[in-house]
Design an enzyme around this catalytic site. Structure first.
Site, short mmCIF file in Angstrom:
data_model
loop_
_atom_site.label_atom_id
_atom_site.label_comp_id
_atom_site.label_asym_id
_atom_site.label_seq_id
_atom_site.Cartn_x
_atom_site.Cartn_y
_atom_site.Cartn_z
N LYS A 1 81.80 38.88 66.33
CA LYS A 1 81.53 39.53 65.58
C LYS A 1 82.97 40.67 65.90
CE LYS A 1 80.49 44.96 66.02
NZ LYS A 1 79.49 45.86 66.86
N THR B 1 77.39 51.43 70.52
CA THR B 1 78.37 52.05 72.26
C THR B 1 76.55 51.88 72.68
OG1 THR B 1 77.22 54.21 71.43
CG2 THR B 1 79.39 53.83 71.18
N GLU C 1 79.28 52.55 66.13
CA GLU C 1 79.99 52.72 66.84
C GLU C 1 78.98 50.95 67.47
OE1 GLU C 1 83.34 51.40 66.39
OE2 GLU C 1 83.76 52.73 64.99
#
Length: 496
Positions: A80, A342, A340
């Site tokens: 990624k 997290t 995102e």
């Protein structure tokens, strides 16, 4: 030191949180003095959707001595380089949060100030054109950046269930004892209020000096046993539900996560070697489960491989991440919605902070207070970053309109005001997302400041234009030399 004198660390719960904690503690502490026991139940299982990460996972693997190619192969993972945002802000918008910057500072001035000056002169090239990671990712290419001349970082996508098994082998190889069992009750010390032991359904009693709660949303120890209050952030982060399903992978193998905004929320696509992980995140009061399911299934690229599952959540955190002799790791202590990626980041940083402030058998409250202080600040900074994605949107649908109407935290308001007035990113202490990340989201959503740094006027406009063009052309040329993501995996880390 004999076993009676060893400090007993008990981890309740497996999955990524439990096994990351177990492996890092086993690797980074003196096992002559500390014994680590992990209790997990196969009955409970884990949320086995495709998992996306941020670059701190590469640091975690390096600390554990994990070979990257073996890790990717074993977890059916992929690489990624960032997150592609589609239809965020307005329908048709597309921008990229890359794990790289937009160029080196020139005379202590960030590159984006020169970009802003060019933009005011009529140059409409997007900021993404100056991101090396984006240039590689948009063509579905990947190779690790040269560590001697690093131009970008990378993270991973992987199968969460396979990842937990992989880490279990790493941790038990380092001496962690695993006990199979489901906790039925616990003992609290009458004098201190500390957790003294957990009891399992099979009649086993597991005593300990320090307990790590890795039981996910259940928060069996931190939340239930110690009754640690929950600080609710749902007034700022409105989504409270997710529906997830795997699908057959089709097309080229993307080296990035895709996040696509919808009328009622947003959809993730996480590419693995053997399938795609898909999910829809939404507010169930504003969008029904049926509507979310229909939107998810109607946008799958390939055949559905399993029935979708619905998850409920509330964004926020326990008032104390470390309470008495118990530390919550992962969702047991906090949850910020999936945007995102997290989740694993906070697991790793939670364990690394514990290693820096590791207590003796008798816990010094100074260490506990410091852990709670820095973890709270860290989480608030990440919270603000995620809120910004929603708050900056100009989409008209109910979720997005409601997200614009919230009274944002003062810390985020300060950042946005400084940005709009000066083009500067006002970073605070313990930030996880640095200047390039904020630039990606702010400029990607069309939030352009009123001015740029005055020092960007020191060079003639044509000199700046030429310098930026040289960088852009060099990025394009170098990115074209990078092999395809699929070819890299096929050559070095293809799963069986």
């Amino acid at each position: 030191m004999n076993s009676v004198q060893q400090q007993e660390i008990v981890i309740l719960g497996g999955g990524a949180a439990g096994w990351i904690a177990a492996a890092l503690l086993a690797k980074r502490t003196d096992r002559r003095h500390i014994r680590i026991t992990l209790v997990e139940s196969e009955e409970i299982g884990i949320i086995g959707v495709g998992e996306a990460t941020v670059p701190i996972l590469t640091h975690c693997n390096a600390l554990l001595g994990i070979g990257e190619n073996d890790f990717i192969r074993s977890t059916q993972g992929t690489f990624k380089l960032g997150i592609e945002f589609c239809d965020w802000g307005v329908a048709g918008n597309r921008h990229f949060h890359a794990f790289s910057d937009y160029g080196h500072h020139v005379d202590n001035v960030s590159t984006h100030h020169y970009w802003l000056r060019l933009r005011q002169s009529g140059d409409e090239r997007p900021i993404d054109d100056y991101s090396f990671a984006y240039a590689v990712a948009k063509n579905n290419n990947f190779a690790p950046s040269d560590p001697q001349n690093s131009r970008y970082h990378h993270a991973y996508h992987f199968d969460a269930a396979l990842y937990a098994r992989y880490l279990r082998d790493v941790a038990t190889g380092l001496g962690v004892q695993r006990i199979e069992g489901r906790m039925t009750h616990f003992d609290l010390d009458g004098a201190s209020g500390n957790i003294a032991a957990v009891h399992l359904a099979e009649g086993v009693k597991v005593p300990g000096d320090l307990f790590l709660d890795c039981t996910g949303f259940a928060s069996e120890l931190l939340g239930k046993a110690l009754d640690t209050p929950f600080v609710d952030w749902s007034r700022w982060l409105l989504c409270n539900s997710a529906i997830a399903a795997p699908s057959k992978r089709t097309g080229a193998l993307m080296p990035f996560t895709r996040s696509t905004a919808h009328a009622g929320g947003w959809r993730w696509t996480i590419p693995l070697q053997h399938r795609n992980g898909n999910g829809m995140v939404y507010n169930s009061d504003l969008w029904s489960d049926d509507a979310a399911r229909e939107a998810l299934l109607g946008n799958l690229d390939g055949e559905l491989l399993a029935e979708p599952r619905v998850f409920r959540f509330t964004s926020g955190h326990r008032k104390w991440f470390w309470n008495r002799n118990c530390i919550g790791i992962g969702f047991a202590s906090c949850f910020l919605e999936p945007l995102e990626s997290t989740g694993l980041q906070l697991i790793v940083t939670g364990v690394l902070k514990l290693l820096r402030l590791f207590p003796q058998r008798t816990i010094n409250p100074v260490l506990r207070d410091e852990y709670n202080r820095i973890t709270t600040i860290e989480l608030e900074r990440i919270r603000d970053f995620i809120i910004a994605h929603y708050y900056l949107s100009r989409r008209p649908e109910p979720l997005w309109a409601a997200s614009r109407d919230i009274e944002i935290p003062d810390s985020l308001r300060h950042k946005l005001e400084i940005w709009k007035a000066s083009g500067q990113i006002a970073l605070g202490d313990l930030e996880s997302y640095m200047e390039p990340s904020w630039l990606a989201i702010l400029l990607g959503n069309g939030v352009v400041p009123a001015r740029y740094a005055v020092a960007a006027d020191l060079y003639p406009l044509e000199q700046i234009r030429k310098g930026m063009e040289i960088r852009r052309e060099e990025i394009i040329r170098s990115a074209q030399a990078v092999t395809s993501h699929q070819d890299f995996i096929d050559q070095y880390c293809k799963a069986s």
